[in-house]
Design an enzyme around this catalytic site. Structure first.
Site, PDB file in Angstrom:
ATOM      1  CG  HIS A 137      -1.121 -48.422 -25.734  1.00  0.00           C
ATOM      2  ND1 HIS A 137       0.165 -47.941 -25.825  1.00  0.00           N
ATOM      3  CD2 HIS A 137      -0.983 -49.729 -25.388  1.00  0.00           C
ATOM      4  CE1 HIS A 137       1.026 -48.907 -25.543  1.00  0.00           C
ATOM      5  NE2 HIS A 137       0.358 -50.003 -25.272  1.00  0.00           N
TER       6      HIS A 137
ATOM      7  CG  ASN B  46       0.450 -44.215 -25.553  1.00  0.00           C
ATOM      8  OD1 ASN B  46      -0.096 -45.208 -25.062  1.00  0.00           O
ATOM      9  ND2 ASN B  46       0.848 -44.170 -26.808  1.00  0.00           N
TER      10      ASN B  46
ATOM     11  CD  GLU C  24       0.159 -46.775 -29.711  1.00  0.00           C
ATOM     12  OE1 GLU C  24      -0.121 -46.238 -28.631  1.00  0.00           O
ATOM     13  OE2 GLU C  24       1.299 -47.200 -29.976  1.00  0.00           O
TER      14      GLU C  24
ATOM     15  CG  ASP D  29      -1.938 -56.772 -28.117  1.00  0.00           C
ATOM     16  OD1 ASP D  29      -1.613 -57.791 -27.482  1.00  0.00           O
ATOM     17  OD2 ASP D  29      -1.785 -55.629 -27.659  1.00  0.00           O
TER      18      ASP D  29
HETATM   19  C1  GLP Z   1       1.947 -53.496 -24.891  1.00  0.00           C
HETATM   20  C2  GLP Z   1       0.709 -54.360 -25.000  1.00  0.00           C
HETATM   21  C3  GLP Z   1      -0.358 -53.932 -24.031  1.00  0.00           C
HETATM   22  C4  GLP Z   1       0.231 -53.766 -22.643  1.00  0.00           C
HETATM   23  C5  GLP Z   1       1.312 -52.712 -22.688  1.00  0.00           C
HETATM   24  C6  GLP Z   1       1.946 -52.463 -21.332  1.00  0.00           C
HETATM   25  O1  GLP Z   1       1.865 -52.333 -25.625  1.00  0.00           O
HETATM   26  N1  GLP Z   1       0.172 -54.361 -26.311  1.00  0.00           N
HETATM   27  O2  GLP Z   1      -1.415 -54.893 -24.022  1.00  0.00           O
HETATM   28  O3  GLP Z   1      -0.779 -53.396 -21.753  1.00  0.00           O
HETATM   29  O4  GLP Z   1       2.321 -53.171 -23.579  1.00  0.00           O
HETATM   30  O5  GLP Z   1       2.995 -53.355 -21.102  1.00  0.00           O
HETATM   31  P1  GLP Z   1       3.669 -53.586 -19.699  1.00  0.00           P
HETATM   32  O6  GLP Z   1       2.701 -54.396 -18.906  1.00  0.00           O
HETATM   33  O7  GLP Z   1       4.909 -54.389 -20.006  1.00  0.00           O
HETATM   34  O8  GLP Z   1       3.946 -52.274 -19.117  1.00  0.00           O
END
Ligand code: GLP
Length: 242
Positions: free
Chosen positions: A135, A133, A140, A66
């Site tokens: 995702h 949440n 989402e 993404d």
């Molecule tokens: C973002 C990314 C996800 C990732 C999430 C969690 O939303 N798009 O791919 O898994 O953050 O991030 P973190 O690893 O910093 O908790």
């Protein structure tokens, strides 16, 4: 789904080892890569292994999950920048073989990204983090399980969670381009990593109470035959794995 509960640094080592084993078996394998703080330790281990000449990424292909809409490549909050800064610039991967969804010229990317993955032979190993949440990538709650790459309006909770990387919450983009849940499910093998207390709610829902439905995007993984979930103790607290 197989649950493995390990210390955070052990997760980083094991997942990096899994990636290196795959590259040795299939030097031109296709990796699905994630951003966020969670995979940073895995990437640091991969860089170390490359520097120690344990692995070469010369023929590896990669597709990122993404990107924020509107952030240019040189913006240090863009996922393009993140991947180069934390991994690609430190290994011998061919820059033509790396793919990060384009958050600026997204119209073209929306048309081509899933096809590019298909042309590459599909993703051999997809690495995933998870949002608080539930995702995955930027899919989402409410995202169609049948989705391919698409644009998304980020939920308030995601904007808030991710604001820790920006100087203020107003700077967090409100839209993103993300591989869809169907795109992710087409990977041959998936490793999801969850670390920290703020992932516990989603991980518990995944293993315990929650069925398979679009209110918890990560629950789609229950329909995949080859998923490993690596959690630290905080993320896995109270989870009963049957
Ligand atoms: C973002 C990314 C996800 C990732 C999430 C969690 O939303 N798009 O791919 O898994 O953050 O991030 P973190 O690893 O910093 O908790």
């Amino acid at each position: 789904m197989e649950l493995k509960v390990l210390e955070s640094n052990k997760i980083d080592e094991e997942v990096a080892n899994e990636i290196v084993t795959l590259i040795k078996e299939k030097p031109n394998c296709v990796l699905g890569l994630a951003t966020g703080s969670t995979p940073l330790g895995v990437y640091a281990n991969l860089v170390k292994k490359y520097e120690n000449k344990e692995v070469s990424f010369k023929n590896v292909r990669s597709f990122n999950l993404d990107e924020y809409v509107g952030l240019k490549h040189d913006n240090d909050q863009s996922y393009f920048y993140f991947m180069h800064h934390n991994l690609f610039d430190h290994i011998d991967i061919n820059p033509n073989n790396v793919h990060v969804p384009d958050g600026i010229n997204y119209e073209n990317c929306l048309k081509t990204y899933d096809n590019e993955i298909k042309k590459a032979g599909g993703i051999d190993l997809q690495i995933l983090g998870i949002g608080s949440n539930g995702h995955i990538a930027f899919n989402e709650p409410g995202t169609d399980f049948d989705s391919f790459i698409h644009l998304v309006d980020l939920k308030e909770s995601t904007i808030k969670d991710n604001s820790r990387f920006f100087s203020s919450i107003e700077e967090v983009p409100t839209r993103a381009i993300t591989m869809g849940l169907r795109s992710i499910m087409q990977a041959k093998r998936i490793i999801l990593i969850a670390k920290g207390k703020n992932k516990n709610h989603a991980i518990k829902a995944l293993f315990d109470e929650h069925g398979i439905d679009e209110t918890l995007p990560v629950s789609v993984l229950k329909l995949h035959p080859n998923v490993e979930i690596y959690c630290d103790k905080d993320a896995a607290e109270g989870v009963i794995d049957e």
